[in-house]
Design an enzyme around this catalytic site. Structure first.
Site, mmCIF file in Angstrom:
data_model
loop_
_atom_site.group_PDB
_atom_site.id
_atom_site.type_symbol
_atom_site.label_atom_id
_atom_site.label_comp_id
_atom_site.label_asym_id
_atom_site.label_seq_id
_atom_site.Cartn_x
_atom_site.Cartn_y
_atom_site.Cartn_z
ATOM 1 N N GLU A 126 43.970 45.961 49.305
ATOM 2 C CA GLU A 126 44.078 45.288 48.008
ATOM 3 C C GLU A 126 45.293 45.822 47.241
ATOM 4 O O GLU A 126 46.074 45.054 46.665
ATOM 5 C CB GLU A 126 42.779 45.522 47.215
HETATM 6 N N1 LIG Z 1 40.536 35.991 30.029
HETATM 7 C C1 LIG Z 1 40.043 37.184 30.357
HETATM 8 N N2 LIG Z 1 39.934 38.149 29.420
HETATM 9 C C2 LIG Z 1 39.455 39.360 29.754
HETATM 10 N N3 LIG Z 1 39.064 39.709 30.968
HETATM 11 C C3 LIG Z 1 39.138 38.768 31.925
HETATM 12 C C4 LIG Z 1 39.635 37.463 31.680
HETATM 13 N N4 LIG Z 1 39.595 36.759 32.835
HETATM 14 C C5 LIG Z 1 39.099 37.602 33.759
HETATM 15 N N5 LIG Z 1 38.811 38.803 33.228
HETATM 16 C C6 LIG Z 1 38.289 39.997 33.878
HETATM 17 O O1 LIG Z 1 39.162 40.364 34.920
HETATM 18 C C7 LIG Z 1 38.431 41.065 35.913
HETATM 19 C C8 LIG Z 1 38.734 40.422 37.238
HETATM 20 O O2 LIG Z 1 38.117 41.163 38.212
HETATM 21 P P1 LIG Z 1 37.791 40.571 39.651
HETATM 22 O O3 LIG Z 1 39.057 40.192 40.293
HETATM 23 O O4 LIG Z 1 36.739 39.533 39.561
HETATM 24 O O5 LIG Z 1 37.122 41.839 40.310
HETATM 25 P P2 LIG Z 1 37.573 42.841 41.482
HETATM 26 O O6 LIG Z 1 39.047 42.698 41.652
HETATM 27 O O7 LIG Z 1 37.200 44.208 41.002
HETATM 28 O O8 LIG Z 1 36.785 42.424 42.679
HETATM 29 C C9 LIG Z 1 36.974 40.981 35.514
HETATM 30 O O9 LIG Z 1 36.591 42.165 34.843
HETATM 31 C C10 LIG Z 1 36.940 39.817 34.535
HETATM 32 O O10 LIG Z 1 35.916 39.968 33.588
HETATM 33 CA CA LIG Z 2 40.655 41.177 41.637
#
Ligand SMILES: Nc1ncnc2c1ncn2[C@@H]1O[C@H](COP(=O)(O)OP(=O)(O)O)[C@@H](O)[C@H]1O
Ligand SMILES: [Ca+2]
Length: 494
Positions: free
Chosen positions: A163
């Site tokens: 990643e």
């Molecule tokens: N508009 C936004 N404002 C704030 N946080 C956001 C927004 N869009 C996405 N996120 C956050 O960004 C993060 C994306 O993580 P994600 O890619 O799903 O997880 P990981 O990479 O750990 O598997 C999450 O914490 C989500 O809540």
């Molecule tokens: Ca991610």
């Protein structure tokens, strides 16, 4: 006079010859009509899944910066790991976006379009809790993707190291940092020397990746790449449980007591309230070890909105007391000194963008002031000012801002190196994230050595042909006008 007639005809033939030569050469070297290729990558994150569609001209696929994102389709609902109680439905959730991909990509290209799914920290955590269920979720998404008309290439949980590495490859590919200038004239628009480090903040994990000249003391954190004829010694680390959603859980679990039903929390705006089920809080392997058996079933968080107290609370989730290397970031993880510029994306960008801190370089002190001011706003005011944003995100910007500042501080960013960070959402229309790098790697689009390329672009080639033709014509004309009887031709100068 008698000699001028044949010489004039010779001159005309000469001119026509040059013109014909130019036309033939230019037509012969005309670029072929574009043959476009497509690729699909599903980013199955902990909080949600996005389907990315990429496109690139087939004949240029080994160049840098040629792959473009044509679409991001956000899958309805939460991430695939949230389907742990009904794994079969995980695959169904992807259907709408896969139908969209079917509409966007020309039918003639469907069969040859690869589709990859990479799951990140949400699925890593689910695998830790229950590996059988994690496999069932993967089998379900695989089923849906296999039944699409595309060339399914696999659905898997990628490692934290991958990643980090693919995020680093993506941003440097998009910024044009891998090929600065080819040996001749093909100068890249962005020809600043060096690569940019990558900072990715997710919901369940966070990654830091950058080129380092120092000795990388722990093998797990060391990557070596050879890309476009250059070698890179790269440091990377992925902190599982330190994405912002899991970090919030850690922070809550650290302040839970056995008795109180209400929890005063300085990381939420004053006037904000949220009920949290303790069963849900402790369901994550990140906090299960912190469980207090006597904790009530539900607790109510009440925001008090205090930056300094929030910072103190957030700092309790990092362990900085032990390090068996020459230096560590936190939790005993080796990290060499920061080097070069950094691109910070995903939640780093979302949070900073909400706080309006991404447009130009803002000093670390101003960022702290902005976060502090945001934390001290009453919840009603926060809601009034930004009503359209999802309540979950909106309520957590104070915590997230403080968390980002603490995390970057532990990585070693100070007032001066803060200026080296750029918060990136998209780069030339493509999202900054690991997906593009993943596809580039799996489709072998990044060669280890520089691909042989003609020294001149088509435009440059045509330009030079025209220039030399005009130049020759000019000499001929000058001869003709200077000597009237073109002796230069007779004496065989040309
Ligand atoms: N508009 C936004 N404002 C704030 N946080 C956001 C927004 N869009 C996405 N996120 C956050 O960004 C993060 C994306 O993580 P994600 O890619 O799903 O997880 P990981 O990479 O750990 O598997 C999450 O914490 C989500 O809540
Ligand atoms: Ca991610």
């Amino acid at each position: 006079m008698e000699q001028e007639g044949p010489l004039f005809i010779l001159g005309v033939f000469f001119v026509l010859g040059i013109v014909a030569l130019t036309v033939v050469a230019v037509l012969q070297n005309k670029p072929l009509p574009e043959n476009l290729k497509y690729g699909i990558v599903l980013d199955a994150g902990s909080s949600h899944t996005s389907v990315y569609i990429y496109r690139w001209p087939a004949e240029k696929e080994n160049d840098t910066g040629v792959v473009q994102q044509v679409e991001e389709c956000k899958v309805e609902g939460n991430g695939i790991s949230s389907y742990h109680e009904k794994p079969v439905e995980a695959g169904l959730s992807l259907q709408a976006c896969m139908n969209k991909a079917r509409d966007i990509i020309p039918v003639s290209k469907h069969k040859e379009t690869p589709v990859y799914l990479g799951a990140t920290a949400g699925m890593r955590l689910l695998r830790l809790t229950n590996s059988r269920v994690a496999d069932e979720v993967l089998a379900s998404v695989e089923n849906t993707l296999r039944s699409s008309p595309f060339d399914f290439q696999g659905a898997r949980i990628i490692t934290g190291q991958e990643e980090g590495a693919y995020g680093w490859i993506t941003i440097n590919y998009l910024l044009g940092n891998f090929i600065h200038s080819s040996p001749w004239f093909n100068i890249m628009p962005n020809s600043k020397e060096g690569t940019s480090g990558a900072l990715d903040l997710g919901g369940a994990s966070t990654q830091i990746t950058f080129v380092s000249d120092e000795n990388i003391e722990s093998q797990d954190n060391s990557l070596r790449f050879r890309l476009y004829g250059k070698s890179y010694n790269v440091y990377t680390h992925s902190f599982l449980c330190y994405g912002k959603d899991q970090a919030l859980r850690l922070q809550l679990a650290n302040t839970m007591t056995g008795q109180n039903i209400t929890l005063l929390d300085p990381c939420f705006n004053s006037g904000y309230m949220r009920n949290v089920s303790t069963a849900d809080l402790y369901s994550s392997p990140c906090v299960s070890g912190l469980r207090i058996l006597t904790a009530p079933q539900t607790i109510q968080i009440q925001g008090t909105g205090n930056y300094q107290l929030c910072k103190n609370k957030v700092q309790t989730i990092f362990n900085v007391s032990h390090c068996s290397y020459s230096r560590c970031s936190f939790n005993g993880i080796f990290q060499p000194g920061l080097q070069g510029e950094f691109g910070a994306f995903s939640a780093f960008y979302f949070v900073m963008d909400f706080l309006k801190l991404t447009k130009e370089k803002v000093s670390l002190d101003s960022v702290k002031d902005t976060v502090e001011r945001h934390c001290s706003k009453p919840w009603a005011e926060v809601k009034r000012e930004s009503g359209r944003i999802k309540e979950k995100y909106l309520s957590e910007y104070c915590f997230s801002g403080v968390y980002i500042l603490s995390l970057l501080d532990l990585y070693g960013f100070n007032s001066s190196s803060w200026e080296d960070i750029t918060f990136l959402g998209k780069i030339h229309g493509s999202d900054a994230g690991w997906t593009l790098g993943y596809m580039l790697n799996l489709t072998n689009m990044i060669p280890a050595e520089l691909p042989p390329s003609p020294p001149l672009s088509h435009g440059g080639y045509v330009g030079l042909m025209v220039f030399f033709s005009v130049f020759l014509l000019f000499i001929l004309l000058t001869c003709w006008l200077t000597f009237r009887k073109p002796k230069c031709l007779q004496k065989g100068i040309i």
